[in-house]
Enzyme design. Structure first.
Site, PDB file in Angstrom:
ATOM      1  N   ARG A 231       0.855  -1.184   0.000  1.00  0.00           N
ATOM      2  CA  ARG A 231       0.000   0.000   0.000  1.00  0.00           C
ATOM      3  C   ARG A 231       0.891   1.235   0.000  1.00  0.00           C
ATOM      4  O   ARG A 231       1.912   1.277   0.711  1.00  0.00           O
ATOM      5  CB  ARG A 231      -0.913   0.038   1.233  1.00  0.00           C
ATOM      6  CG  ARG A 231      -2.115  -0.893   1.171  1.00  0.00           C
ATOM      7  CD  ARG A 231      -3.143  -0.480   0.107  1.00  0.00           C
ATOM      8  NE  ARG A 231      -4.282  -1.384   0.046  1.00  0.00           N
ATOM      9  CZ  ARG A 231      -4.384  -2.476  -0.724  1.00  0.00           C
ATOM     10  NH1 ARG A 231      -3.372  -2.778  -1.540  1.00  0.00           N
ATOM     11  NH2 ARG A 231      -5.464  -3.202  -0.712  1.00  0.00           N
ATOM     12  N   GLU A 260      -2.532   7.593  -4.797  1.00  0.00           N
ATOM     13  CA  GLU A 260      -2.957   6.953  -6.048  1.00  0.00           C
ATOM     14  C   GLU A 260      -4.455   7.055  -6.324  1.00  0.00           C
ATOM     15  O   GLU A 260      -4.894   6.957  -7.473  1.00  0.00           O
ATOM     16  CB  GLU A 260      -2.554   5.467  -6.062  1.00  0.00           C
ATOM     17  CG  GLU A 260      -3.368   4.595  -5.096  1.00  0.00           C
ATOM     18  CD  GLU A 260      -2.991   3.115  -5.171  1.00  0.00           C
ATOM     19  OE1 GLU A 260      -1.803   2.803  -5.083  1.00  0.00           O
ATOM     20  OE2 GLU A 260      -3.902   2.277  -5.326  1.00  0.00           O
ATOM     21  N   HIS A 292      -0.778  -0.075  -9.633  1.00  0.00           N
ATOM     22  CA  HIS A 292      -1.483  -1.061  -8.794  1.00  0.00           C
ATOM     23  C   HIS A 292      -1.920  -2.270  -9.630  1.00  0.00           C
ATOM     24  O   HIS A 292      -3.093  -2.641  -9.675  1.00  0.00           O
ATOM     25  CB  HIS A 292      -2.692  -0.402  -8.120  1.00  0.00           C
ATOM     26  CG  HIS A 292      -3.058  -1.054  -6.818  1.00  0.00           C
ATOM     27  ND1 HIS A 292      -3.288  -0.349  -5.677  1.00  0.00           N
ATOM     28  CD2 HIS A 292      -3.221  -2.356  -6.474  1.00  0.00           C
ATOM     29  CE1 HIS A 292      -3.598  -1.181  -4.690  1.00  0.00           C
ATOM     30  NE2 HIS A 292      -3.554  -2.399  -5.153  1.00  0.00           N
TER      31      HIS A 292
HETATM   32  P1  NAI Z   1      -1.552 -11.232   5.068  1.00  0.00           P
HETATM   33  O1  NAI Z   1      -2.609 -10.747   6.002  1.00  0.00           O
HETATM   34  O2  NAI Z   1      -1.499 -12.677   4.711  1.00  0.00           O
HETATM   35  O3  NAI Z   1      -0.105 -10.824   5.636  1.00  0.00           O
HETATM   36  C1  NAI Z   1       0.170  -9.574   6.208  1.00  0.00           C
HETATM   37  C2  NAI Z   1       1.295  -9.779   7.205  1.00  0.00           C
HETATM   38  O4  NAI Z   1       1.653  -8.494   7.721  1.00  0.00           O
HETATM   39  C3  NAI Z   1       0.890 -10.653   8.401  1.00  0.00           C
HETATM   40  O5  NAI Z   1       1.854 -11.667   8.615  1.00  0.00           O
HETATM   41  C4  NAI Z   1       0.837  -9.674   9.563  1.00  0.00           C
HETATM   42  O6  NAI Z   1       1.199 -10.257  10.804  1.00  0.00           O
HETATM   43  C5  NAI Z   1       1.872  -8.645   9.115  1.00  0.00           C
HETATM   44  N1  NAI Z   1       1.749  -7.376   9.816  1.00  0.00           N
HETATM   45  C6  NAI Z   1       0.640  -6.788  10.318  1.00  0.00           C
HETATM   46  N2  NAI Z   1       0.969  -5.641  10.928  1.00  0.00           N
HETATM   47  C7  NAI Z   1       2.315  -5.507  10.797  1.00  0.00           C
HETATM   48  C8  NAI Z   1       3.240  -4.533  11.233  1.00  0.00           C
HETATM   49  N3  NAI Z   1       2.862  -3.461  11.933  1.00  0.00           N
HETATM   50  N4  NAI Z   1       4.540  -4.710  10.933  1.00  0.00           N
HETATM   51  C9  NAI Z   1       4.961  -5.806  10.245  1.00  0.00           C
HETATM   52  N5  NAI Z   1       4.119  -6.767   9.802  1.00  0.00           N
HETATM   53  C10 NAI Z   1       2.814  -6.618  10.095  1.00  0.00           C
HETATM   54  O7  NAI Z   1      -1.707 -10.329   3.768  1.00  0.00           O
HETATM   55  P2  NAI Z   1      -1.195 -10.640   2.288  1.00  0.00           P
HETATM   56  O8  NAI Z   1      -2.252 -11.357   1.533  1.00  0.00           O
HETATM   57  O9  NAI Z   1       0.165 -11.224   2.342  1.00  0.00           O
HETATM   58  O10 NAI Z   1      -1.138  -9.157   1.671  1.00  0.00           O
HETATM   59  C11 NAI Z   1      -0.201  -8.202   2.128  1.00  0.00           C
HETATM   60  C12 NAI Z   1      -0.589  -6.833   1.613  1.00  0.00           C
HETATM   61  O11 NAI Z   1      -0.428  -6.803   0.192  1.00  0.00           O
HETATM   62  C13 NAI Z   1      -2.075  -6.454   1.833  1.00  0.00           C
HETATM   63  O12 NAI Z   1      -2.256  -5.825   3.078  1.00  0.00           O
HETATM   64  C14 NAI Z   1      -2.370  -5.531   0.703  1.00  0.00           C
HETATM   65  O13 NAI Z   1      -2.247  -4.199   1.172  1.00  0.00           O
HETATM   66  C15 NAI Z   1      -1.292  -5.799  -0.333  1.00  0.00           C
HETATM   67  N6  NAI Z   1      -1.824  -6.268  -1.616  1.00  0.00           N
HETATM   68  C16 NAI Z   1      -1.481  -5.570  -2.759  1.00  0.00           C
HETATM   69  C17 NAI Z   1      -1.934  -5.982  -3.997  1.00  0.00           C
HETATM   70  C18 NAI Z   1      -1.545  -5.277  -5.266  1.00  0.00           C
HETATM   71  O14 NAI Z   1      -2.161  -5.509  -6.334  1.00  0.00           O
HETATM   72  N7  NAI Z   1      -0.535  -4.420  -5.281  1.00  0.00           N
HETATM   73  C19 NAI Z   1      -2.840  -7.112  -4.114  1.00  0.00           C
HETATM   74  C20 NAI Z   1      -3.090  -7.817  -2.865  1.00  0.00           C
HETATM   75  C21 NAI Z   1      -2.606  -7.372  -1.674  1.00  0.00           C
END
Ligand code: NAI
Length: 345
Positions: A231, A260, A292
């Site tokens: 993000r 964005e 994105h």
């Molecule tokens: P997920 O929920 O599986 O993993 C997120 C991880 O971040 C978790 O392990 C969590 O413990 C950790 N986390 C939470 N707060 C934190 C902090 N303060 N410091 C460090 N780590 C922390 O999510 P997933 O599926 O891996 O997605 C990650 C991110 O990718 C999403 O939040 C989303 O914003 C982004 N995303 C971007 C896309 C794109 O097209 N560019 C598409 C899909 C997701």
């Protein structure tokens, strides 16, 4: 028939949603506009709204939708930082797609990294003009370099596997380290100090906003490469630009940008871009900006549509469990989702 106002529709959304929805009795009202206070009216008479990352789903919008009788906000994304989940509690159920293809994003992060450090974007433009010079295209090997991964959830862990395939040394930081994962967790400061490449895979929260700041950049190695497919708000863009101008940051690969919402997903090629910060970033030879796009694979689009349709159906089934619901019942969105065996209200 369940009527769904489908905001911010793009041509690539329709085929998969029509395929899964029509079979299951969902009627869409496809709208090109985004959801905000001015456009919430268009959801009158609909049972649900389907929204994406740049729709505005704040308290005012939620109250309006509630007044119109909308019962469900179905996010067709994993991230939900644009929805005031707290304001929705007790009024409208909120569901999202927790995972659709973590591979799409993790593979894209590596694609950006390779493109950037091997200067493929430069070479592509050169050879199209029959310029076959190699001057200025020197890159570096990934093998043996240290990559710091922030956020080791679904996407972060796949990215780690990919990096290991390249012979990189992986260190990671997560608020909730994965147990018995074989991942070497370090503090955020140590990650900043040791990494040649830093890739962001954590969600945007009040805690993570601007985690890449002037202060954190100062702690990084000279020439560090920063990848953000998560993000935009994770990075203080002005600090990033200063770091690039000071030659502290070697390269930046950005699929997301904090401002964005009013820029990405549209063709603005015939217009003058008013965002000076973004224009300056795009003009840098060591910065790659994409709009994105990391999620955009056929596999991911099919999974998004299938899960969203199932989420919608599950919430309208009498006494059914609302699949993939987000809520504040336990005071924590994540915790609630993990423990819940029922609807949140
Ligand atoms: P997920 O929920 O599986 O993993 C997120 C991880 O971040 C978790 O392990 C969590 O413990 C950790 N986390 C939470 N707060 C934190 C902090 N303060 N410091 C460090 N780590 C922390 O999510 P997933 O599926 O891996 O997605 C990650 C991110 O990718 C999403 O939040 C989303 O914003 C982004 N995303 C971007 C896309 C794109 O097209 N560019 C598409 C899909 C997701």
């Amino acid at each position: 028939m369940i009527k769904v106002a489908f905001y911010d529709t793009k041509p690539y959304d329709k085929p998969s949603f029509e395929k899964y929805g029509k079979q299951k009795g969902i009627e869409y009202k496809f709208l090109e506009t985004r959801l905000n206070e001015d456009t919430a009216d268009l959801a009158r008479g609909c049972d649900a709204v389907c929204v994406f990352v740049n729709d505005t789903v704040n308290q005012a919008v939620i109250n309006r939708l509630y007044d119109y009788g909308v019962k469900l906000i179905a996010l067709r994304s994993a991230g939900y930082n644009n929805v005031d989940v707290k304001a929705a509690f007790g009024k409208i159920h909120v569901v999202h797609v927790p995972a659709y293809s973590p591979y799409s994003v993790a593979e894209y992060a590596m694609a950006l990294l390779l493109t950037s450090i091997r200067r493929i974007h430069k070479a592509y433009n050169r050879t199209r003009e029959f310029n076959f010079s190699l001057n200025g295209l020197t890159g570096f090997d990934l093998h043996g370099k240290t990559v710091g991964v922030i956020g080791t959830g679904k996407i972060g862990r796949i990215f780690i596997q990919i990096c290991r395939g390249f012979g990189m040394h992986v260190i990671a930081y997560d608020l909730f380290p994965a147990k018995n994962s074989g991942i070497e967790y370090v503090s955020l400061d140590e990650l900043f100090a040791r990494s040649d490449v830093i890739s962001l895979h954590c969600p945007l929260t009040e805690e993570t906003r601007h985690m890449i700041s002037k202060e954190s950049i100062e702690k990084m190695k000279d020439g560090v490469v920063i990848i953000n497919t998560s993000r935009g708000g994770l990075i203080d863009t002005e600090a990033l630009l200063s770091g690039i101008k000071a030659r502290k940051i070697g390269a930046a690969c950005l699929d997301v940008y904090e401002e964005e919402a009013d820029i990405f997903f549209e063709d603005r090629s015939g217009h003058i871009l008013n965002d000076d910060l973004l224009s300056r970033l795009i003009s840098m030879p060591n910065v790659i900006v994409t709009a994105h796009q990391a999620f955009l694979t056929k596999d991911a689009l099919n999974n998004i549509a299938e899960t969203t349709v199932n989420n919608i159906l599950s919430c309208f089934e009498k006494d059914g469990i609302c699949d993939n619901e987000l809520c504040y019942r336990c005071g924590s969105i994540e915790q609630c989702r993990k423990d819940r065996k029922d609807r949140c209200f």
